[in-house]
Enzyme design. Sequence first.
Site, PDB file in Angstrom:
ATOM      1  N   LYS A 193      -1.204   1.750 -13.893  1.00  0.00           N
ATOM      2  CA  LYS A 193      -1.851   2.194 -13.016  1.00  0.00           C
ATOM      3  C   LYS A 193      -1.226   1.887 -10.966  1.00  0.00           C
ATOM      4  CE  LYS A 193      -4.751   0.720  -9.897  1.00  0.00           C
ATOM      5  NZ  LYS A 193      -4.858   0.747  -8.582  1.00  0.00           N
ATOM      6  N   GLU A 269       3.476 -10.585 -10.033  1.00  0.00           N
ATOM      7  CA  GLU A 269       4.870  -9.871  -8.457  1.00  0.00           C
ATOM      8  C   GLU A 269       4.398  -9.767  -7.197  1.00  0.00           C
ATOM      9  OE1 GLU A 269       8.084 -10.368  -8.916  1.00  0.00           O
ATOM     10  OE2 GLU A 269       8.625  -9.984 -10.945  1.00  0.00           O
ATOM     11  N   CYS A 304       7.480  -7.101   0.187  1.00  0.00           N
ATOM     12  CA  CYS A 304       7.582  -8.211  -0.179  1.00  0.00           C
ATOM     13  C   CYS A 304       8.655  -9.135  -0.081  1.00  0.00           C
ATOM     14  CB  CYS A 304       7.493  -8.520  -2.309  1.00  0.00           C
ATOM     15  SG  CYS A 304       8.994  -7.704  -3.251  1.00  0.00           S
ATOM     16  N   GLU A 401       1.295 -13.166   5.546  1.00  0.00           N
ATOM     17  CA  GLU A 401       1.837 -12.147   5.185  1.00  0.00           C
ATOM     18  C   GLU A 401       1.083 -11.237   5.743  1.00  0.00           C
ATOM     19  OE1 GLU A 401       1.910 -10.948   1.383  1.00  0.00           O
ATOM     20  OE2 GLU A 401       3.854  -9.933   1.458  1.00  0.00           O
TER      21      GLU A 401
HETATM   22  P1  NAD Z   1      -2.891  -4.855  -3.448  1.00  0.00           P
HETATM   23  O1  NAD Z   1      -3.003  -6.287  -4.423  1.00  0.00           O
HETATM   24  O2  NAD Z   1      -3.886  -4.821  -3.124  1.00  0.00           O
HETATM   25  O3  NAD Z   1      -2.961  -4.372  -4.903  1.00  0.00           O
HETATM   26  C1  NAD Z   1      -1.894  -3.432  -5.628  1.00  0.00           C
HETATM   27  C2  NAD Z   1      -2.252  -3.143  -7.402  1.00  0.00           C
HETATM   28  O4  NAD Z   1      -3.845  -3.598  -7.850  1.00  0.00           O
HETATM   29  C3  NAD Z   1      -3.207  -2.242  -6.625  1.00  0.00           C
HETATM   30  O5  NAD Z   1      -2.647  -0.824  -7.582  1.00  0.00           O
HETATM   31  C4  NAD Z   1      -4.348  -2.346  -6.224  1.00  0.00           C
HETATM   32  O6  NAD Z   1      -5.449  -0.897  -6.622  1.00  0.00           O
HETATM   33  C5  NAD Z   1      -4.684  -3.221  -7.757  1.00  0.00           C
HETATM   34  N1  NAD Z   1      -6.309  -3.562  -7.158  1.00  0.00           N
HETATM   35  C6  NAD Z   1      -6.697  -4.084  -6.557  1.00  0.00           C
HETATM   36  N2  NAD Z   1      -7.685  -4.315  -6.730  1.00  0.00           N
HETATM   37  C7  NAD Z   1      -8.022  -5.240  -8.246  1.00  0.00           C
HETATM   38  C8  NAD Z   1      -8.484  -5.641  -9.311  1.00  0.00           C
HETATM   39  N3  NAD Z   1      -9.832  -6.300  -8.481  1.00  0.00           N
HETATM   40  N4  NAD Z   1      -8.188  -5.150 -10.226  1.00  0.00           N
HETATM   41  C9  NAD Z   1      -7.001  -5.300 -10.670  1.00  0.00           C
HETATM   42  N5  NAD Z   1      -6.779  -4.262  -9.901  1.00  0.00           N
HETATM   43  C10 NAD Z   1      -6.195  -4.466  -8.722  1.00  0.00           C
HETATM   44  O7  NAD Z   1      -1.642  -5.264  -2.795  1.00  0.00           O
HETATM   45  P2  NAD Z   1      -0.999  -3.596  -2.498  1.00  0.00           P
HETATM   46  O8  NAD Z   1      -1.315  -3.812  -0.534  1.00  0.00           O
HETATM   47  O9  NAD Z   1      -1.128  -2.445  -2.867  1.00  0.00           O
HETATM   48  O10 NAD Z   1       0.483  -4.147  -2.031  1.00  0.00           O
HETATM   49  C11 NAD Z   1       0.517  -4.959  -0.945  1.00  0.00           C
HETATM   50  C12 NAD Z   1       1.060  -6.412  -2.141  1.00  0.00           C
HETATM   51  O11 NAD Z   1       1.522  -6.322  -2.438  1.00  0.00           O
HETATM   52  C13 NAD Z   1       1.821  -7.211  -0.137  1.00  0.00           C
HETATM   53  O12 NAD Z   1       1.282  -8.969  -0.285  1.00  0.00           O
HETATM   54  C14 NAD Z   1       3.449  -7.518  -1.099  1.00  0.00           C
HETATM   55  O13 NAD Z   1       3.853  -9.177  -0.504  1.00  0.00           O
HETATM   56  C15 NAD Z   1       3.121  -7.057  -2.764  1.00  0.00           C
HETATM   57  N6  NAD Z   1       4.834  -7.143  -3.036  1.00  0.00           N
HETATM   58  C16 NAD Z   1       5.207  -7.513  -4.721  1.00  0.00           C
HETATM   59  C17 NAD Z   1       6.260  -7.170  -5.215  1.00  0.00           C
HETATM   60  C18 NAD Z   1       7.079  -8.496  -5.268  1.00  0.00           C
HETATM   61  O14 NAD Z   1       8.237  -8.220  -6.170  1.00  0.00           O
HETATM   62  N7  NAD Z   1       6.578  -9.784  -5.449  1.00  0.00           N
HETATM   63  C19 NAD Z   1       6.953  -6.147  -4.826  1.00  0.00           C
HETATM   64  C20 NAD Z   1       5.911  -5.589  -3.509  1.00  0.00           C
HETATM   65  C21 NAD Z   1       5.092  -5.620  -2.624  1.00  0.00           C
END
Ligand code: NAD
Length: 499
Positions: A193, A269, A304, A401
């Site tokens: 997804k 992650e 991240c 963040e």
């Molecule tokens: P997000 O948590 O909003 O979304 C990530 C994914 O989760 C998306 O595909 C989203 O549609 C899905 N999602 C959201 N709510 C959900 C739910 N209730 N159930 C199932 N899936 C759901 O994050 P984002 O804004 O897309 O990305 C930014 C974040 O990602 C930042 O916090 C960043 O630090 C983190 N990130 C971490 C790493 C790592 O390796 N640690 C790498 C890249 C990004």
Amino acid sequence: MRIEAPKTRDDWQALAAALTFETRAFIDDESVAAASGETFETRNPATGEVLARVASCDAADAEVAVRHARAAFARGDWSRLAPGKRKKVLLRLAELMEAHKNELALLDTLDMGKPVSSSLGDMAGAIGCLRYQAECIDKLYGEVAPTGEETLALVLREPLGVVAAIVPWNFPLMMTAWKIAPALAAGNSVILKPSEKSPLSALRLAQLAKEAGLPRGVFQVLPGFGHTVGQALALSLEVDCLAFTGSTATGKQLMQYAGASNLKRVYLECGGKSPNLVFADCKDLDRVAKHAAAAIFHNQGEVCIAGSRLLVENPIREAFVEKVLVAAERMQPGDPLDPASFMGAIVDRAQYERVLDYIRRGVEEGATLRTGGKALDEPGLFIPPTVFDGVSDTMAIGREEIFGPVLAVFGFDTEEEAIALANDSVYGLAAGLWSQDIDRIMRVTRRLASGQVFVNNWAGGDQTMPFGGVKQSGNGRDKSHHSLEEYSDLKSVWISLAT
Ligand code: NAD
């Protein structure tokens, strides 16, 4: 249209003008509309233009995809295929990605605003990950346990079943590869997804996976929102593992969904607020300053592991911040299609407003704004490098963040104070440390509560190194052969031998 080696903005613009987008979900080897017929729009944040309307999958699509994924797993034409044969298919996929890397890079750039040069770097990372995991899978052995002669005790590694990979938008295809490469190599069926903010490259990848020869139902892609299709996958009783990259808040929800459904494995992650410690004994402060600026402004700060907290030893702080400002000046945002741009556009309006709100709060909380702080003229969503000095650990810009190009500078007087400041965070994803003193390097490195520590560099690493965090930055490890372990289970076989 094919330009073998696009070099200029005109080349990339010509390629972009000729691009067509796959907007349908990929279920059981077919590109299909969402069952509901619903779509959502995806925009280019650098121009505001709507790029496409994409299938908006929901629980009904998730159910169908999960059924096909399970059927594929049971069929065994991937899950029970010899590892060496799985390797060949994945290497073929890597070849196809290589052949289409300009197109894939362009899709990510148009969809989420990052500079095309940066997207090309992501493609190298994604392809490298696929190759590494493919090459690993036929070199991993099981175990024979040390028992007596009357027994043969085997420890076998087996795929888990159905893995749902839920990924973010900041490195769309690279984060995808970090999940799907080890999960597929280990023999699982994978449902991806992508983020609703950047679905296009994943849908193109699905077509390439089919061309590479992945059997039907083994790799499927469901574009859509987190609270619809994402949640349905996370709650499914037939999904065995959630491989997630995204925010800490969503990670916490996924753990609840796993507990409320079938105790599926959840690898997270998540977010970060990474400290970058600069000690006064550094030799080349100009070089360190350039790296400290790139650590936060690369990818518009939407990283991240962004080095968003810069901790500088007080005697050099003022001089060092000046050098960071000089470096930041050279990192102004520009057209993402211009290969010379270091920064591009912020992914969408919600994130843009969020970053600008943090900047307002930084000013209100009394930090000193040294540069940036004001968005460029719209319609593009561009925020220049922004540096706050005099930040304290009680300020929102010092703790939370932001996920944008905003650097918070702290001063410190002693090594102890630097370590305490660095560790004073709910996150523990990455930390940087700049010093010439090897004793200090080893002392401080061991005490930093962080999944990875970069010494005299920022963001160093390759496929051989695990990537992940501690504390609320998550519990999973992407990359390296350790990630393969996450997507397989141990089976203990105790064989009694005739005596
Ligand atoms: P997000 O948590 O909003 O979304 C990530 C994914 O989760 C998306 O595909 C989203 O549609 C899905 N999602 C959201 N709510 C959900 C739910 N209730 N159930 C199932 N899936 C759901 O994050 P984002 O804004 O897309 O990305 C930014 C974040 O990602 C930042 O916090 C960043 O630090 C983190 N990130 C971490 C790493 C790592 O390796 N640690 C790498 C890249 C990004």
